[in-house]
Each structure stands twice: as C-alpha cells, then as structure tokens.
Design a protein around this motif. Structure first.
Motif, PDB file in Angstrom:
ATOM      1  N   HIS A   1       0.853  -1.191   0.000  1.00  0.00           N
ATOM      2  CA  HIS A   1       0.000   0.000   0.000  1.00  0.00           C
ATOM      3  C   HIS A   1       0.886   1.236   0.000  1.00  0.00           C
ATOM      4  CE1 HIS A   1      -3.011   2.930   0.790  1.00  0.00           C
ATOM      5  NE2 HIS A   1      -2.671   3.124   2.055  1.00  0.00           N
ATOM      6  N   ILE A   2       0.836   1.999  -1.061  1.00  0.00           N
ATOM      7  CA  ILE A   2       1.583   3.252  -1.152  1.00  0.00           C
ATOM      8  C   ILE A   2       0.737   4.344  -0.511  1.00  0.00           C
ATOM      9  CG2 ILE A   2       2.786   4.852  -2.668  1.00  0.00           C
ATOM     10  CD1 ILE A   2       3.848   1.969  -2.659  1.00  0.00           C
ATOM     11  N   ILE A   3       1.216   4.869   0.608  1.00  0.00           N
ATOM     12  CA  ILE A   3       0.441   5.836   1.390  1.00  0.00           C
ATOM     13  C   ILE A   3       0.420   7.189   0.690  1.00  0.00           C
ATOM     14  CG2 ILE A   3       0.261   7.006   3.621  1.00  0.00           C
ATOM     15  CD1 ILE A   3       1.702   4.627   4.855  1.00  0.00           C
ATOM     16  N   ASP A   4      -0.733   7.809   0.688  1.00  0.00           N
ATOM     17  CA  ASP A   4      -0.864   9.154   0.131  1.00  0.00           C
ATOM     18  C   ASP A   4      -0.133  10.161   1.014  1.00  0.00           C
ATOM     19  OD1 ASP A   4      -2.482   8.216  -1.939  1.00  0.00           O
ATOM     20  OD2 ASP A   4      -4.316   8.429  -0.716  1.00  0.00           O
ATOM     21  N   PRO A   5       0.285  11.310   0.448  1.00  0.00           N
ATOM     22  CA  PRO A   5       0.925  12.354   1.281  1.00  0.00           C
ATOM     23  C   PRO A   5       0.049  12.696   2.478  1.00  0.00           C
ATOM     24  CG  PRO A   5       1.142  12.906  -1.043  1.00  0.00           C
ATOM     25  CD  PRO A   5       0.244  11.691  -0.977  1.00  0.00           C
ATOM     26  N   SER A   6       0.682  12.741   3.656  1.00  0.00           N
ATOM     27  CA  SER A   6      -0.078  12.915   4.897  1.00  0.00           C
ATOM     28  C   SER A   6       0.558  13.981   5.784  1.00  0.00           C
ATOM     29  CB  SER A   6      -0.125  11.578   5.657  1.00  0.00           C
ATOM     30  OG  SER A   6      -0.655  11.742   6.952  1.00  0.00           O
ATOM     31  N   PRO A   7      -0.262  14.795   6.448  1.00  0.00           N
ATOM     32  CA  PRO A   7       0.286  15.816   7.361  1.00  0.00           C
ATOM     33  C   PRO A   7       0.624  15.258   8.744  1.00  0.00           C
ATOM     34  CG  PRO A   7      -2.095  15.976   7.339  1.00  0.00           C
ATOM     35  CD  PRO A   7      -1.741  14.875   6.365  1.00  0.00           C
ATOM     36  N   TRP A   8       0.204  14.016   9.035  1.00  0.00           N
ATOM     37  CA  TRP A   8       0.273  13.524  10.412  1.00  0.00           C
ATOM     38  C   TRP A   8       1.693  13.362  10.956  1.00  0.00           C
ATOM     39  CZ3 TRP A   8      -4.021  15.069  11.675  1.00  0.00           C
ATOM     40  CH2 TRP A   8      -5.191  14.806  10.965  1.00  0.00           C
ATOM     41  N   PRO A   9       2.669  12.858  10.217  1.00  0.00           N
ATOM     42  CA  PRO A   9       4.022  12.753  10.796  1.00  0.00           C
ATOM     43  C   PRO A   9       4.587  14.100  11.223  1.00  0.00           C
ATOM     44  CG  PRO A   9       3.842  11.358   8.857  1.00  0.00           C
ATOM     45  CD  PRO A   9       2.595  12.187   8.903  1.00  0.00           C
ATOM     46  N   LEU A  10       4.425  15.125  10.371  1.00  0.00           N
ATOM     47  CA  LEU A  10       4.923  16.458  10.717  1.00  0.00           C
ATOM     48  C   LEU A  10       4.173  17.019  11.919  1.00  0.00           C
ATOM     49  CD1 LEU A  10       6.631  18.958  10.168  1.00  0.00           C
ATOM     50  CD2 LEU A  10       4.882  19.708   8.519  1.00  0.00           C
ATOM     51  N   LEU A  11       2.858  16.879  11.927  1.00  0.00           N
ATOM     52  CA  LEU A  11       2.062  17.412  13.031  1.00  0.00           C
ATOM     53  C   LEU A  11       2.384  16.689  14.337  1.00  0.00           C
ATOM     54  CD1 LEU A  11      -0.066  19.588  13.450  1.00  0.00           C
ATOM     55  CD2 LEU A  11      -1.836  17.855  13.140  1.00  0.00           C
ATOM     56  N   ALA A  12       2.621  15.376  14.260  1.00  0.00           N
ATOM     57  CA  ALA A  12       2.986  14.626  15.455  1.00  0.00           C
ATOM     58  C   ALA A  12       4.325  15.101  16.011  1.00  0.00           C
ATOM     59  CB  ALA A  12       3.049  13.134  15.140  1.00  0.00           C
ATOM     60  N   SER A  13       5.276  15.389  15.131  1.00  0.00           N
ATOM     61  CA  SER A  13       6.584  15.884  15.571  1.00  0.00           C
ATOM     62  C   SER A  13       6.457  17.247  16.249  1.00  0.00           C
ATOM     63  CB  SER A  13       7.535  15.986  14.367  1.00  0.00           C
ATOM     64  OG  SER A  13       7.694  14.735  13.745  1.00  0.00           O
ATOM     65  N   ILE A  14       5.648  18.119  15.659  1.00  0.00           N
ATOM     66  CA  ILE A  14       5.440  19.439  16.261  1.00  0.00           C
ATOM     67  C   ILE A  14       4.781  19.295  17.630  1.00  0.00           C
ATOM     68  CG2 ILE A  14       4.163  21.604  16.036  1.00  0.00           C
ATOM     69  CD1 ILE A  14       4.487  21.332  12.989  1.00  0.00           C
ATOM     70  N   GLY A  15       3.758  18.444  17.717  1.00  0.00           N
ATOM     71  CA  GLY A  15       3.075  18.243  18.992  1.00  0.00           C
ATOM     72  C   GLY A  15       3.998  17.691  20.063  1.00  0.00           C
ATOM     73  N   ALA A  16       4.836  16.714  19.687  1.00  0.00           N
ATOM     74  CA  ALA A  16       5.764  16.128  20.660  1.00  0.00           C
ATOM     75  C   ALA A  16       6.777  17.166  21.141  1.00  0.00           C
ATOM     76  CB  ALA A  16       6.484  14.932  20.033  1.00  0.00           C
ATOM     77  N   PHE A  17       7.260  18.001  20.227  1.00  0.00           N
ATOM     78  CA  PHE A  17       8.221  19.047  20.590  1.00  0.00           C
ATOM     79  C   PHE A  17       7.592  20.058  21.547  1.00  0.00           C
ATOM     80  CE2 PHE A  17      10.271  23.167  19.810  1.00  0.00           C
ATOM     81  CZ  PHE A  17      11.600  22.849  20.081  1.00  0.00           C
ATOM     82  N   VAL A  18       6.383  20.507  21.209  1.00  0.00           N
ATOM     83  CA  VAL A  18       5.688  21.483  22.063  1.00  0.00           C
ATOM     84  C   VAL A  18       5.387  20.878  23.426  1.00  0.00           C
ATOM     85  CG1 VAL A  18       3.560  22.825  22.328  1.00  0.00           C
ATOM     86  CG2 VAL A  18       4.717  22.745  20.114  1.00  0.00           C
ATOM     87  N   MET A  19       4.971  19.611  23.454  1.00  0.00           N
ATOM     88  CA  MET A  19       4.633  18.969  24.720  1.00  0.00           C
ATOM     89  C   MET A  19       5.874  18.787  25.587  1.00  0.00           C
ATOM     90  SD  MET A  19       2.249  15.613  25.387  1.00  0.00           S
ATOM     91  CE  MET A  19       3.379  14.426  24.699  1.00  0.00           C
ATOM     92  N   ALA A  20       7.024  18.448  24.974  1.00  0.00           N
ATOM     93  CA  ALA A  20       8.258  18.289  25.749  1.00  0.00           C
ATOM     94  C   ALA A  20       8.682  19.622  26.364  1.00  0.00           C
ATOM     95  CB  ALA A  20       9.364  17.737  24.854  1.00  0.00           C
ATOM     96  N   PHE A  21       8.650  20.684  25.558  1.00  0.00           N
ATOM     97  CA  PHE A  21       8.959  22.012  26.085  1.00  0.00           C
ATOM     98  C   PHE A  21       7.986  22.387  27.188  1.00  0.00           C
ATOM     99  CE2 PHE A  21      12.219  23.619  23.315  1.00  0.00           C
ATOM    100  CZ  PHE A  21      12.660  24.769  23.962  1.00  0.00           C
ATOM    101  N   GLY A  22       6.695  22.128  26.931  1.00  0.00           N
ATOM    102  CA  GLY A  22       5.668  22.468  27.905  1.00  0.00           C
ATOM    103  C   GLY A  22       5.804  21.704  29.201  1.00  0.00           C
ATOM    104  N   ALA A  23       6.272  20.438  29.118  1.00  0.00           N
ATOM    105  CA  ALA A  23       6.447  19.638  30.333  1.00  0.00           C
ATOM    106  C   ALA A  23       7.513  20.256  31.241  1.00  0.00           C
ATOM    107  CB  ALA A  23       6.829  18.206  29.968  1.00  0.00           C
ATOM    108  N   VAL A  24       8.600  20.743  30.636  1.00  0.00           N
ATOM    109  CA  VAL A  24       9.639  21.414  31.432  1.00  0.00           C
ATOM    110  C   VAL A  24       9.075  22.658  32.095  1.00  0.00           C
ATOM    111  CG1 VAL A  24      11.888  22.549  31.359  1.00  0.00           C
ATOM    112  CG2 VAL A  24      11.482  20.513  29.963  1.00  0.00           C
TER     113      VAL A  24
END
Length: 292
Positions: free
Chosen positions: A12-35
């Motif tokens: 299955h060739i996956i269509d272009p998706s925003p989710w990997p980029l959005l997940a990375s941004i969310g994880a970065f913001v959450m890590a900063f926010g946790a500190v």
C-alpha cells in the motif's frame, strides 16, 4: 493509460499525509511544555528568548496536538482498511510493527525493574544514592511500612486476569462471527480496566510511604505508576474497539485494530504479574505491613 496506473502488487503506497509532521510538532511542544509545567509547579521560571514559559498551558497545547494527530492518523488507517488497502502483506507488516512496539515497551519496563532490583539487591551501595533516607543496609529500608500484597494488590491481580480472559473471549467470539459475544466481552474488559485504575488510585492515596521520602517509594511508584498509565491507555484502546464493534467495524477476517488492542492488554497483564511477585511480594518481604 489506465493500465499504467493499475496496482499490481500487495503493498500500500500511502498518500501524502500531514500527520508525521504534526505529530513531531506536537511532541516538541509537549516536551517544552512539560519542562515549563514542572518549573511552574515548583514555583520557578523557564526563560526562552526572554519569555517566561513556566506555565501549564504549553504542555496541554502540545498534548491536544498529539491527541488530534492520533485520532486523525488512526482514522485514516481505518479508512484504508475499509477501502481494501490492508492486503495480506500489509496486515502482516502491521503485526510486525505492533510486535516491535510491544518489544520496546518490554525494555521500558526492564529499566524500572532494573532500578528496583539494583536498589534492593545492593542495599548497602544504595545508601550513597538515598540522601533522604538511609537504607540501613536492608531492603525495604528501615522505617518503611509496605502494602499488604494479599489485600488490594491481589484484588487487582484477579481483576486483570479476569479482564484478560474477557478480551480473549471477545476475540474468540469475533473469529466465530458472534458479534454479541464480542461486544459483551469487550464491555466487561473495559469495565474491569476502569475498576483496576480506581483500586490503584485508592491504594496510592493510602500508601504509607511517599515518592520523595525514600528510594523504595521512588522505585515503587515509578514501576507501578507507569504500569497504571499503560492500563489507562489500554482501557481507552479497548473502549475505541468497543465503539467500533458496536458500529459493526470488525469482521472475522479484518480486525487488526482489535487484535492489536488484545495483544497490548495481554502485555499489560503479564507486566502486572511480574510487578506483583517482584515488588509487592518479594520486594516487601519481612517488612512491617501498613494497617488497613
């Protein structure tokens, strides 16, 4: 021209998706926010580019992004499965991915078991690390009252074993196209998962030791607390499967989402058995029991 674009493979060739980029941004913001959140709780400051980020809101913004990404990404995966994209090869690789995820979770808990056994088996050496309370060359440390393993812990053990039986029943019913049995088994599993969390919360509120007062409390709460978090995640996982089952989302031949949830729940069961025998029974052997 149409033949040139015709699919002639099982992948299955996956269509272009925003989710990997959005997940990375969310994880970065959450890590900063946790500190910043931890600095906020301690009454401190967290300055970045002249801004004081010591507040709880950044963490929850990151968490909201992660939750939104999870819902969107998994919804797309469900749609792909319904569209027939999950061929035999794709389904096999999804299972490989879940196995690797559970293997990583096993190593995560190995770290907490390692910390507990290192402190308990080498109590004399651990004195140097325990600045709050000396261990007195023994384990559990002197002055520590432990929880009775044959009270709430054994109760929670029975709850989890029953829940594992119920999710197996639900899986068996699904394979035999017994939708009522599957829904009943899943509902009981979710209810037992919620009951386990309530019992553990009650146990924590009445624990005779604290996280910060000794290395015993620190290792105990980290190991059992992260397991409790995994129970909460697994309960939500199964609740989503229950909703999908009620809406007719699974079939005897197409049900990887349910299978993955069942694997995860059995993993949670097995980890608890190790926790029960290693930390509650062996780890508290010979120490005075807390009353009540």
């Amino acid at each position: 021209m149409a033949e040139a674009h015709q699919k002639n493979h099982d992948y299955h060739i996956i269509d272009p998706s925003p989710w990997p980029l959005l997940a990375s941004i969310g994880a970065f913001v959450m890590a900063f926010g946790a500190v910043g959140y931890m600095r906020y709780v301690k009454g401190g400051e967290f300055h970045i580019f002249g801004l004081n980020l010591a507040n709880p809101w950044i963490f929850f913004i990151g968490l909201a992004i992660i939750i939104y990404t999870m819902i969107g990404w998994w919804s797309d995966t469900i749609k792909e499965g319904r569209a027939g994209a999950h061929t035999r090869v794709v389904s096999l690789h999804l299972r490989y991915g879940m196995i690797m995820f559970i293997a990583s979770e096993v190593m995560f808990f190995v770290a907490w078991f390692w910390a507990f056994f290192d402190a308990s088996l080498y109590a004399n050496e651990a004195i140097q690390a325990s600045r709050v309370q000396a261990l007195g060359g023994q384990w559990p440390p002197k002055g520590i009252e432990v929880l009775d393993p044959w009270h709430l812990p054994i109760y929670n053990t029975v709850i989890l074993l029953l829940s594992g039986t119920c999710v197996t029943w639900a899986h068996h019913a699904l394979l035999h196209n017994d939708r009522k049995g599957m829904i009943t088994g899943l509902a009981l599993t979710v209810a037992l998962g919620v009951l386990f969390s309530f019992v553990q919360a009650y146990e924590y509120m009445h624990a005779p030791f604290e996280f910060a007062n000794s290395i015993y409390g620190a290792t105990f709460f980290m190991a059992t607390g992260f397991h409790g978090f995994h129970v909460l995640v697994g309960t939500i996982f199964l609740l989503v499967c229950l909703i999908r089952a009620i809406n007719g989302g699974f079939s005897p031949t197409q049900h990887f989402g349910f299978e993955a949830a069942a694997w995860y729940w059995h993993f949670v069961d097995v980890v608890w058995l190790f926790l029960f025998f290693a930390i509650y029974i062996w780890g508290g052997w010979g120490a005075p029991l807390a009353e009540g």
